[in-house]
Design a protein around this motif. Structure first.
Motif, PDB file in Angstrom:
ATOM      1  N   ALA A  34       0.825  -1.202   0.000  1.00  0.00           N
ATOM      2  CA  ALA A  34       0.000   0.000   0.000  1.00  0.00           C
ATOM      3  C   ALA A  34       0.860   1.253   0.000  1.00  0.00           C
ATOM      4  O   ALA A  34       0.546   2.245  -0.683  1.00  0.00           O
ATOM      5  CB  ALA A  34      -0.933  -0.015   1.216  1.00  0.00           C
ATOM      6  N   LEU A  35       1.957   1.246   0.745  1.00  0.00           N
ATOM      7  CA  LEU A  35       2.847   2.399   0.799  1.00  0.00           C
ATOM      8  C   LEU A  35       3.504   2.635  -0.560  1.00  0.00           C
ATOM      9  O   LEU A  35       3.614   3.788  -1.020  1.00  0.00           O
ATOM     10  CB  LEU A  35       3.910   2.173   1.874  1.00  0.00           C
ATOM     11  N   MET A  36       3.904   1.551  -1.221  1.00  0.00           N
ATOM     12  CA  MET A  36       4.514   1.694  -2.548  1.00  0.00           C
ATOM     13  C   MET A  36       3.490   2.236  -3.560  1.00  0.00           C
ATOM     14  O   MET A  36       3.819   3.078  -4.395  1.00  0.00           O
ATOM     15  CB  MET A  36       5.057   0.344  -3.012  1.00  0.00           C
ATOM     16  N   ALA A  37       2.244   1.755  -3.465  1.00  0.00           N
ATOM     17  CA  ALA A  37       1.204   2.258  -4.364  1.00  0.00           C
ATOM     18  C   ALA A  37       0.945   3.740  -4.125  1.00  0.00           C
ATOM     19  O   ALA A  37       0.725   4.509  -5.073  1.00  0.00           O
ATOM     20  CB  ALA A  37      -0.085   1.452  -4.170  1.00  0.00           C
ATOM     21  N   LEU A  38       0.958   4.177  -2.866  1.00  0.00           N
ATOM     22  CA  LEU A  38       0.747   5.585  -2.546  1.00  0.00           C
ATOM     23  C   LEU A  38       1.838   6.456  -3.165  1.00  0.00           C
ATOM     24  O   LEU A  38       1.552   7.478  -3.805  1.00  0.00           O
ATOM     25  CB  LEU A  38       0.706   5.773  -1.030  1.00  0.00           C
TER      26      LEU A  38
END
Length: 312
Positions: A34-38
């Motif tokens: 999720a952090l990478m997608a953000l």
């Protein structure tokens, strides 16, 4: 055996030292994904152009349910029993979302309307002979497109009293804006409006209906004379005194006006489709002598069943 000689049993819990399972690894992996997608979304937005950003904004303005099922869905409610507002087919929130979707148009078309308004304002402002007419021009965005209204004043009426004879300064204005309108690929609609002061004979003879229609057609002729392509005109209508401006009395001079609407693509399609049956071209095979719509498959089956029973 005596009671004192019974064996003593001691239970000791065996403690096995080790890891506590791998569930924390799954949670960590989800968090990192999720952090990478953000960060990926933030990077894309930082490199996107203004046009791309406006396209993303237009996408999120459309309700998800309506976008999936299409524009013909009556309500965006997920409930089996819609309602909750004044209209049983809508809730207040649903009506707001549907109206917003209706008013949303492509960002490039919206920008072209804004640019057209600026060009027309600059044209009138830069011409000393037309500058006095600037106060009689009003621009606003409508669900159909950019509306340009030319309104009357007591000091500078656009037409002779009770006539469709165009005043010289009105003629100059219409012929000046015609080339600019002709550069747009959009079609046009012209409507004439009057105040509510009736003719002596009422509406039985020549009335505000005819006057507004004649003035709309007189404006059309001046636009065409100024260089407007006549094929761009989709509608020329007279509305009489039925549509006064908001927050005005029906007899106010500003209600004597001509409205030219630069239609967006959706509105132009709707006008063109009015001559079609059911939104598509009528089939010669499906037309009967009475002019009624062809029967549905269910109606045809029911009629055939009735005929079979009657024959038996």
């Amino acid at each position: 055996m005596s009671q004192d000689s019974r064996p003593i049993i001691i239970k000791r819990k065996k403690i096995v030292k080790g890891h506590y399972g791998g569930s924390w690894k799954i949670a960590l992996a989800d968090f990192m994904t999720a952090l990478m997608a953000l960060f990926l979304v933030m990077w894309i937005l930082s490199t996107a152009s203004q046009e791309q950003l406006e396209g993303v904004a237009d996408y999120f303005r459309t309700p998800l349910t309506s976008a999936v099922v299409g524009g013909n869905k009556t309500t965006g409610s997920t409930s089996a029993i819609p309602g909750g507002g004044p209209d049983p087919m809508h809730t207040d929130g649903e009506r707001m979302r549907i109206d917003l979707r209706t008013e949303t148009r492509p960002s490039d078309e919206q920008r072209s309307f804004v640019d057209l308004q600026r060009r027309l304002e600059s044209l009138v402002e830069g011409d000393p002979q037309l500058r006095d007419m600037k106060a009689q021009m009003r621009f606003d965005m409508t669900p159909e497109g950019l509306r340009i209204q030319l309104v009357d004043t007591e000091q500078r009426p656009m037409f002779e009293l009770g006539s469709d004879h165009v005043a010289p300064y009105m003629r100059d204005l219409l012929r000046a804006i015609a080339p600019v309108l002709n550069e747009m690929p959009n079609s046009l609609s012209i409507s004439g409006h009057t105040d509510d002061i009736p003719y002596a004979g009422g509406e039985k003879g020549y009335s505000n209906w005819e006057l507004s229609s004649d003035r709309a057609n007189a404006s059309r002729r001046e636009l065409v004379a100024g260089g407007l392509d006549a094929d761009k005109l989709l509608r020329v209508a007279g509305l009489g005194s039925r549509v006064p401006l908001a927050e005005t009395v029906p007899s106010a001079p500003v209600n004597r006006r001509i409205a030219v609407v630069v239609l967006d693509q959706r509105a132009a399609r709707q006008i063109r489709s009015q001559g079609l049956r059911g939104g598509g071209a009528p089939s010669p095979a499906g037309t009967n002598l009475s002019g009624a719509l062809p029967e549905s498959p269910l109606e045809q089956f029911t009629q055939g069943l009735k005929e079979a029973v009657t024959d038996d």
